[in-house]
Design an enzyme around this catalytic site. Structure first.
Site, PDB file in Angstrom:
ATOM      1  N   LYS A 180      94.518  42.686  52.328  1.00 18.13           N
ATOM      2  CA  LYS A 180      95.308  42.272  51.108  1.00 18.13           C
ATOM      3  C   LYS A 180      95.131  43.556  50.332  1.00 18.13           C
ATOM      4  O   LYS A 180      93.986  43.725  49.874  1.00 18.13           O
ATOM      5  CB  LYS A 180      94.306  40.944  50.478  1.00 18.13           C
ATOM      6  CG  LYS A 180      95.352  40.582  49.213  1.00 18.13           C
ATOM      7  CD  LYS A 180      94.502  40.508  48.046  1.00 18.13           C
ATOM      8  CE  LYS A 180      95.223  40.579  46.700  1.00 18.13           C
ATOM      9  NZ  LYS A 180      95.963  41.561  46.302  1.00 18.13           N
ATOM     10  N   GLU A 255      82.144  47.209  47.161  1.00 13.71           N
ATOM     11  CA  GLU A 255      82.159  48.691  46.909  1.00 13.71           C
ATOM     12  C   GLU A 255      82.855  48.554  45.482  1.00 13.71           C
ATOM     13  O   GLU A 255      83.988  48.387  45.263  1.00 13.71           O
ATOM     14  CB  GLU A 255      83.145  49.646  47.520  1.00 13.71           C
ATOM     15  CG  GLU A 255      82.698  49.778  48.977  1.00 13.71           C
ATOM     16  CD  GLU A 255      81.392  50.749  49.134  1.00 13.71           C
ATOM     17  OE1 GLU A 255      81.312  51.626  48.047  1.00 13.71           O
ATOM     18  OE2 GLU A 255      80.873  50.939  49.977  1.00 13.71           O
ATOM     19  N   CYS A 289      86.359  55.778  41.607  1.00 14.40           N
ATOM     20  CA  CYS A 289      85.119  54.951  41.318  1.00 14.40           C
ATOM     21  C   CYS A 289      84.097  56.219  41.115  1.00 14.40           C
ATOM     22  O   CYS A 289      83.053  55.822  40.477  1.00 14.40           O
ATOM     23  CB  CYS A 289      84.890  54.101  42.360  1.00 14.40           C
ATOM     24  SG  CYS A 289      85.180  54.967  44.122  1.00 14.40           S
ATOM     25  N   GLU A 388      82.787  51.418  32.179  1.00 16.19           N
ATOM     26  CA  GLU A 388      83.360  52.113  32.837  1.00 16.19           C
ATOM     27  C   GLU A 388      84.691  52.838  32.441  1.00 16.19           C
ATOM     28  O   GLU A 388      85.661  51.861  32.431  1.00 16.19           O
ATOM     29  CB  GLU A 388      83.581  51.639  34.489  1.00 16.19           C
ATOM     30  CG  GLU A 388      84.155  52.540  35.483  1.00 16.19           C
ATOM     31  CD  GLU A 388      84.463  51.754  36.797  1.00 16.19           C
ATOM     32  OE1 GLU A 388      84.805  50.598  36.996  1.00 16.19           O
ATOM     33  OE2 GLU A 388      84.662  52.383  37.743  1.00 16.19           O
TER      34      GLU A 388
HETATM   35  P1  NAP Z   1      90.146  44.910  40.721  1.00 13.25           P
HETATM   36  O1  NAP Z   1      90.871  44.142  39.622  1.00 13.25           O
HETATM   37  O2  NAP Z   1      88.702  44.039  41.100  1.00 13.25           O
HETATM   38  O3  NAP Z   1      91.163  44.695  41.856  1.00 13.25           O
HETATM   39  C1  NAP Z   1      90.864  45.016  42.955  1.00 13.25           C
HETATM   40  C2  NAP Z   1      91.396  44.168  44.172  1.00 13.25           C
HETATM   41  O4  NAP Z   1      91.013  42.919  44.080  1.00 13.25           O
HETATM   42  C3  NAP Z   1      92.930  44.042  44.164  1.00 13.25           C
HETATM   43  O5  NAP Z   1      93.573  43.681  45.424  1.00 13.25           O
HETATM   44  C4  NAP Z   1      92.990  42.792  43.541  1.00 13.25           C
HETATM   45  O6  NAP Z   1      94.232  42.161  43.942  1.00 13.25           O
HETATM   46  C5  NAP Z   1      91.929  41.806  43.965  1.00 13.25           C
HETATM   47  N1  NAP Z   1      91.522  40.726  43.007  1.00 13.25           N
HETATM   48  C6  NAP Z   1      91.856  40.871  41.620  1.00 13.25           C
HETATM   49  N2  NAP Z   1      90.900  39.472  41.264  1.00 13.25           N
HETATM   50  C7  NAP Z   1      90.580  38.950  42.518  1.00 13.25           C
HETATM   51  C8  NAP Z   1      89.926  37.698  42.539  1.00 13.25           C
HETATM   52  N3  NAP Z   1      89.603  36.955  41.793  1.00 13.25           N
HETATM   53  N4  NAP Z   1      89.263  37.359  43.911  1.00 13.25           N
HETATM   54  C9  NAP Z   1      89.779  38.545  44.894  1.00 13.25           C
HETATM   55  N5  NAP Z   1      90.365  39.369  44.980  1.00 13.25           N
HETATM   56  C10 NAP Z   1      90.821  39.795  43.263  1.00 13.25           C
HETATM   57  O7  NAP Z   1      90.004  46.363  40.404  1.00 13.25           O
HETATM   58  P2  NAP Z   1      91.090  47.482  40.108  1.00 13.25           P
HETATM   59  O8  NAP Z   1      90.923  47.363  38.688  1.00 13.25           O
HETATM   60  O9  NAP Z   1      92.337  47.127  40.783  1.00 13.25           O
HETATM   61  O10 NAP Z   1      90.244  48.808  40.626  1.00 13.25           O
HETATM   62  C11 NAP Z   1      89.410  49.560  39.966  1.00 13.25           C
HETATM   63  C12 NAP Z   1      88.076  49.231  40.163  1.00 13.25           C
HETATM   64  O11 NAP Z   1      87.680  49.354  41.555  1.00 13.25           O
HETATM   65  C13 NAP Z   1      87.150  49.936  39.275  1.00 13.25           C
HETATM   66  O12 NAP Z   1      86.034  49.343  38.874  1.00 13.25           O
HETATM   67  C14 NAP Z   1      86.774  51.024  40.412  1.00 13.25           C
HETATM   68  O13 NAP Z   1      85.519  51.848  40.140  1.00 13.25           O
HETATM   69  C15 NAP Z   1      86.490  50.257  41.737  1.00 13.25           C
HETATM   70  N6  NAP Z   1      86.433  51.022  42.840  1.00 13.25           N
HETATM   71  C16 NAP Z   1      85.333  51.108  43.541  1.00 13.25           C
HETATM   72  C17 NAP Z   1      85.131  51.764  44.729  1.00 13.25           C
HETATM   73  C18 NAP Z   1      84.206  52.130  45.480  1.00 13.25           C
HETATM   74  O14 NAP Z   1      84.373  52.632  46.707  1.00 13.25           O
HETATM   75  N7  NAP Z   1      83.070  51.597  44.935  1.00 13.25           N
HETATM   76  C19 NAP Z   1      86.657  52.503  45.123  1.00 13.25           C
HETATM   77  C20 NAP Z   1      87.559  52.389  44.259  1.00 13.25           C
HETATM   78  C21 NAP Z   1      87.571  51.741  43.341  1.00 13.25           C
HETATM   79  P3  NAP Z   1      95.729  42.141  42.572  1.00 13.25           P
HETATM   80  O15 NAP Z   1      96.110  43.651  42.706  1.00 13.25           O
HETATM   81  O16 NAP Z   1      96.468  41.159  43.167  1.00 13.25           O
HETATM   82  O17 NAP Z   1      95.291  41.694  41.405  1.00 13.25           O
END
Ligand code: NAP
Length: 485
Positions: A180, A255, A289, A388
């Site tokens: 997804k 992650e 990240c 962050e």
């Molecule tokens: P996010 O809001 O957590 O979304 C990430 C993914 O999770 C998307 O596919 C989103 O889908 C989905 N999602 C949202 N709500 C969910 C729920 N309740 N249950 C399951 N899945 C759900 O994060 P983001 O804002 O897109 O990404 C930024 C974050 O990712 C930052 O905190 C960054 O540091 C972290 N990140 C970590 C790494 C690593 O390797 N450690 C790498 C990159 C990014 P939808 O798009 O459909 O809402």
């Protein structure tokens, strides 16, 4: 090739070896953050579509897990080759849905192709062990067994790389998968699925379900056939998934977010390091990240470091990532820009100085362009030092003693990456041991590579991707004890 239409053409879900529309017929719009225009509408799946994809993956698992790692490697290696051949089209597609400049997008595609190739080989090394017995009549050994159907959820900031880190090791290990993507960036992953299909992917082995996160995650959690969820995204959603996973004892890799310290010691050349810092910080607008987000610069070199950082930040060419020479594209969405402005406002209201940037760029009528920003004189209560930021902002702080900077670097709930710049081996070693982070770049602002482990300590996550650990994440260890007659 028209600038308005992404080169990757497919717009559907991919389930059980077929491109198909969602059961509901719903579609979702994909927006270009540089123009605020809708560039595509893709099929938006439902929980029922996800259930169908999981059933297909469970069926496909029966034969995929019995194929040899050598056969699985052929599909993965061919996928890597096709991604390299199609890198230009995939990169333009990514730029249009995500915003990053084409050269950065292409680097992401090539890194992801390397990830597919590396796991094609590493799958052949899923070794068990023979363990010496205490009882002379017994023989002990361990076998590696694929964990089962995987549900993979990824974010928008690296829409291909972060799924490649799940698909490649899962398939290499003999698992099948349902992916997804983030709802706003499905197109470049569709392009990767086209490569997998053309590489000979058997039906059901990898499936793509675009759609509402909550519904899809609920199906992953509630469906007994899904044995593992691999998630990359925010710490808040990661915690939510951990709570849900507890009810099913579902395997989980997480992650999550980061807040990386970038520490410059006085023996490092402040000009060279400031240039590296600016490139590292403003890559993908800081929406990374492992982006450095707290710059601790020794008091002896802070002035020169800051001057060069400001000069370099001013030089960065901002614009549509499809245009030649652009180094910084738009931020990903309006909300991200508003959050960035609020963090800067909070810091300056508490006494910080904004040395360059500070707000939405006035050069553009449309698009989420934010000026690369450098802040100094931050007070410890500035929110940007604890939340962050995920933003094109470089907060510069100073220090004078190594123990103080280790304590300051660790003063965060995150522990993903850290950067240290010094020519003194003892200082480098003490920092590597003292800083709580899963990834430490010593004089290296870009440490990620497929053969080395990637992941965080503390609230930055659980488990590691890439490297042999990244394969182990998709394997169970079975212990076999044999009594000889
Ligand atoms: P996010 O809001 O957590 O979304 C990430 C993914 O999770 C998307 O596919 C989103 O889908 C989905 N999602 C949202 N709500 C969910 C729920 N309740 N249950 C399951 N899945 C759900 O994060 P983001 O804002 O897109 O990404 C930024 C974050 O990712 C930052 O905190 C960054 O540091 C972290 N990140 C970590 C790494 C690593 O390797 N450690 C790498 C990159 C990014 P939808 O798009 O459909 O809402």
């Amino acid at each position: 090739m028209s600038a308005a239409s992404p080169p990757v053409k497919n717009r559907q879900l991919f389930i059980d070896g077929q491109w198909c529309d969602s059961a509901s017929g719903k579609r979702l719009a994909v927006e270009n953050p540089a123009t605020e225009e809708t560039i595509a509408e893709v099929s938006s799946g439902t929980r029922a579509d996800c259930a169908r994809a999981v059933a297909a993956a469970a069926e496909a698992m029966k034969s995929w897990m019995k194929s040899t790692p050598y056969d699985r490697a052929k599909v993965l290696k061919k996928t890597a080759d096709l991604m390299r051949e199609r890198a230009d089209a995939l990169a333009r597609t990514m730029t249009m849905e995500q915003g990053k400049p084409v050269p950065e997008a292409k680097a992401e595609i090539l890194h992801s192709a390397d990830t597919f190739e590396w796991f094609a080989e590493e799958g052949k090394r899923a070794y068990g062990q023979v363990i010496p017995p205490t009882n002379p009549a017994k023989r002990h050994l361990t076998l590696k067994h694929p964990v089962g159907v995987v549900g993979a959820i990824g974010p928008w900031n690296f829409p291909v790389t972060l799924q490649a880190r799940k698909i490649a090791p899962a398939l290499a290990a003999g698992c099948t998968i349902v992916c997804k993507p983030a709802s706003q960036t499905p197109l470049s992953l569709i392009g990767v699925f086209e490569c997998l299909i053309d590489a000979g992917l058997p039906k059901g082995v990898a499936n793509l379900v675009i759609g509402p996160a909550g519904e899809i995650a609920d199906e992953f959690m509630g469906n007994e056939a899904v044995r593992k969820i691999s998630f990359t995204g925010s710490t808040a959603v990661g915690k939510h998934l951990m709570r849900q996973a507890a009810d099913h004892v579902k395997r989980l890799s997480l992650e999550l977010g980061g807040h990386a310290p970038f520490v410059v010691f006085p023996d490092a050349d402040p000009e060279v390091v400031a240039k590296a810092a600016v490139l590292g910080k403003f890559r993908n607008n800081g929406q990374v990240c492992i982006s450095p987000s707290r710059f601790f610069v020794h008091a002896d070199v802070r002035k020169r470091f800051t001057e060069v950082a400001v000069e370099e930040a001013k030089k960065l060419k901002l614009g549509n990532g499809l245009d030649d020479g652009v180094v910084v594209g738009p931020m990903f969405e309006r909300k991200a820009m508003e959050n960035t402005a609020a963090l800067i406002q909070d810091a300056t209201a508490k006494g910080a100085k904004c040395l360059t940037g500070g707000g939405r760029s006035k050069t553009f009528d449309k698009g989420y362009f934010f000026e690369p920003t450098v802040l100094s004189g931050l007070t410890p209560d500035a929110k940007i030092l604890t939340e962050e930021p995920f933003a094109p902002v470089m907060p510069v702080l100073d220090f004078s003693k190594i123990d103080d900077v280790i304590a300051a670097a660790n003063n965060t709930k995150y522990g993903l990456a850290a950067y240290v710049f010094t020519n003194d081996l003892s200082v480098a070693w003490r920092m590597a041991e003292g800083v709580e982070a899963g990834i430490i770049g010593v004089n290296d602002p870009v440490p990620a590579t497929p053969q080395c482990p990637f992941g965080g300590m503390k609230e930055s996550g659980m488990g590691r991707e890439l490297a042999h650990e990244g394969l182990e994440a998709y394997l169970e260890t079975k212990y076999v004890s044999l009594m000889l007659r």
